[in-house]
Motif scaffolding. Sequence first.
Motif, PDB file in Angstrom:
ATOM      1  N   ASP A   1       0.705  -1.104  -0.236  1.00 40.55           N
ATOM      2  CA  ASP A   1       0.104   0.226   0.310  1.00 40.55           C
ATOM      3  C   ASP A   1       0.784   1.599  -0.467  1.00 40.55           C
ATOM      4  N   ILE A   2       2.185   1.183   0.763  1.00 39.42           N
ATOM      5  CA  ILE A   2       2.446   2.611   0.784  1.00 39.42           C
ATOM      6  C   ILE A   2       3.818   2.621  -0.422  1.00 39.42           C
ATOM      7  N   ILE A   3       3.969   1.515  -0.781  1.00 39.97           N
ATOM      8  CA  ILE A   3       4.358   1.153  -2.345  1.00 39.97           C
ATOM      9  C   ILE A   3       3.732   2.359  -3.696  1.00 39.97           C
ATOM     10  N   GLU A   4       2.640   1.558  -3.581  1.00 41.54           N
ATOM     11  CA  GLU A   4       1.361   2.220  -4.471  1.00 41.54           C
ATOM     12  C   GLU A   4       1.355   3.774  -4.025  1.00 41.54           C
ATOM     13  N   ARG A   5       0.804   4.390  -2.823  1.00 41.49           N
ATOM     14  CA  ARG A   5       0.337   5.727  -3.128  1.00 41.49           C
ATOM     15  C   ARG A   5       2.215   6.795  -3.243  1.00 41.49           C
ATOM     16  N   LEU A   6       3.602   5.720  -2.780  1.00 37.28           N
ATOM     17  CA  LEU A   6       4.754   6.403  -3.395  1.00 37.28           C
ATOM     18  C   LEU A   6       4.920   6.955  -4.445  1.00 37.28           C
ATOM     19  N   TYR A   7       4.436   5.768  -5.190  1.00 37.50           N
ATOM     20  CA  TYR A   7       4.310   5.559  -6.447  1.00 37.50           C
ATOM     21  C   TYR A   7       3.029   7.241  -7.215  1.00 37.50           C
ATOM     22  N   MET A   8       1.885   6.576  -6.374  1.00 35.81           N
ATOM     23  CA  MET A   8       0.949   7.454  -7.766  1.00 35.81           C
ATOM     24  C   MET A   8       1.236   9.113  -7.386  1.00 35.81           C
ATOM     25  N   LYS A   9       1.923   8.829  -6.324  1.00 33.49           N
ATOM     26  CA  LYS A   9       2.054  10.652  -5.663  1.00 33.49           C
ATOM     27  C   LYS A   9       3.779  10.838  -5.942  1.00 33.49           C
ATOM     28  N   GLY A  10       3.925  10.242  -7.068  1.00 30.21           N
ATOM     29  CA  GLY A  10       5.170  10.747  -7.852  1.00 30.21           C
ATOM     30  C   GLY A  10       6.539  10.562  -7.898  1.00 30.21           C
ATOM     31  N   HIS A  11       6.684   9.679  -5.959  1.00 26.07           N
ATOM     32  CA  HIS A  11       8.158   9.441  -5.531  1.00 26.07           C
ATOM     33  C   HIS A  11       8.942   7.955  -5.634  1.00 26.07           C
ATOM     34  N   LEU A  12       7.989   7.684  -6.632  1.00 19.79           N
ATOM     35  CA  LEU A  12       8.450   6.308  -7.036  1.00 19.79           C
ATOM     36  C   LEU A  12       8.296   6.225  -8.487  1.00 19.79           C
ATOM     37  N   TYR A  13       8.808   6.389  -9.044  1.00 22.93           N
ATOM     38  CA  TYR A  13       8.678   4.707 -10.557  1.00 22.93           C
ATOM     39  C   TYR A  13       8.750   3.868 -11.214  1.00 22.93           C
ATOM     40  N   GLU A  14       8.569   2.939 -11.980  1.00 26.74           N
ATOM     41  CA  GLU A  14       9.413   2.173 -12.400  1.00 26.74           C
ATOM     42  C   GLU A  14       9.842   1.625 -13.863  1.00 26.74           C
ATOM     43  N   VAL A  15      10.931   0.673 -13.643  1.00 21.89           N
ATOM     44  CA  VAL A  15      11.373   0.935 -14.534  1.00 21.89           C
ATOM     45  C   VAL A  15      12.197  -0.690 -14.680  1.00 21.89           C
ATOM     46  N   GLU A  16      11.572  -1.217 -16.240  1.00 23.23           N
ATOM     47  CA  GLU A  16      11.582  -2.492 -16.001  1.00 23.23           C
ATOM     48  C   GLU A  16      11.098  -3.238 -14.755  1.00 23.23           C
ATOM     49  N   GLY A  17      10.693  -2.989 -14.105  1.00 24.75           N
ATOM     50  CA  GLY A  17       9.976  -3.993 -12.835  1.00 24.75           C
ATOM     51  C   GLY A  17      10.970  -3.307 -11.713  1.00 24.75           C
ATOM     52  N   LYS A  18      11.232  -2.580 -12.004  1.00 23.01           N
ATOM     53  CA  LYS A  18      12.417  -1.812 -10.390  1.00 23.01           C
ATOM     54  C   LYS A  18      11.900  -0.650 -10.406  1.00 23.01           C
ATOM     55  N   LEU A  19      11.574  -0.359  -9.032  1.00 28.65           N
ATOM     56  CA  LEU A  19      11.143   0.574  -8.693  1.00 28.65           C
ATOM     57  C   LEU A  19      12.746   1.898  -8.373  1.00 28.65           C
ATOM     58  N   ARG A  20      12.767   3.122  -8.688  1.00 24.26           N
ATOM     59  CA  ARG A  20      14.045   4.325  -8.500  1.00 24.26           C
ATOM     60  C   ARG A  20      12.761   5.653  -7.540  1.00 24.26           C
ATOM     61  N   LEU A  21      13.529   5.949  -7.435  1.00 22.51           N
ATOM     62  CA  LEU A  21      13.363   7.098  -6.146  1.00 22.51           C
ATOM     63  C   LEU A  21      13.302   8.553  -7.166  1.00 22.51           C
ATOM     64  N   THR A  22      12.482  10.028  -7.422  1.00 24.59           N
ATOM     65  CA  THR A  22      12.525  10.530  -8.174  1.00 24.59           C
ATOM     66  C   THR A  22      12.619  12.001  -6.941  1.00 24.59           C
ATOM     67  N   ASP A  23      13.378  12.388  -8.132  1.00 25.51           N
ATOM     68  CA  ASP A  23      14.386  13.506  -7.144  1.00 25.51           C
ATOM     69  C   ASP A  23      14.040  13.641  -5.174  1.00 25.51           C
ATOM     70  N   TYR A  24      14.744  12.045  -4.607  1.00 27.75           N
ATOM     71  CA  TYR A  24      14.148  12.338  -3.791  1.00 27.75           C
ATOM     72  C   TYR A  24      15.236  13.563  -2.717  1.00 27.75           C
ATOM     73  N   GLY A  25      14.692  14.800  -1.364  1.00 33.96           N
ATOM     74  CA  GLY A  25      15.450  14.811  -0.966  1.00 33.96           C
ATOM     75  C   GLY A  25      14.648  14.794   0.828  1.00 33.96           C
ATOM     76  N   ALA A  26      15.256  14.159   1.589  1.00 31.41           N
ATOM     77  CA  ALA A  26      14.004  14.249   3.051  1.00 31.41           C
ATOM     78  C   ALA A  26      13.460  15.444   3.753  1.00 31.41           C
ATOM     79  N   GLU A  27      12.643  15.569   3.773  1.00 29.81           N
ATOM     80  CA  GLU A  27      12.008  17.218   4.106  1.00 29.81           C
ATOM     81  C   GLU A  27      11.384  16.862   5.294  1.00 29.81           C
TER      82      GLU A  27
END
Length: 91
Positions: A65-91
Amino acid sequence: MYLPVQLSNPEIAMSSNGTSPLTPLAQDALDALATALPDAGELTYEQAYAILNDEEDLERPAAEDIIERLYMKGHLYEVEGKLRLTDYGAE
């Protein structure tokens, strides 16, 4: 007469960049994933679930559920079945 409504609920209010803020649990999960991110810059789903289990004590359904939320909000994206973080910066 029209009175503007000020939203103060963090689940509803938008942040300055136009996206809704993450819940504390989702932010903690994102921080955990970023900290454990290998040099290659990507994680398998299984690695992400294991990290969230180890670091945040989340069982598989909650981690999914958390992975899906992060994906839907644009914090994660998928490339060839693997997850990558988008412009991560701890707030």
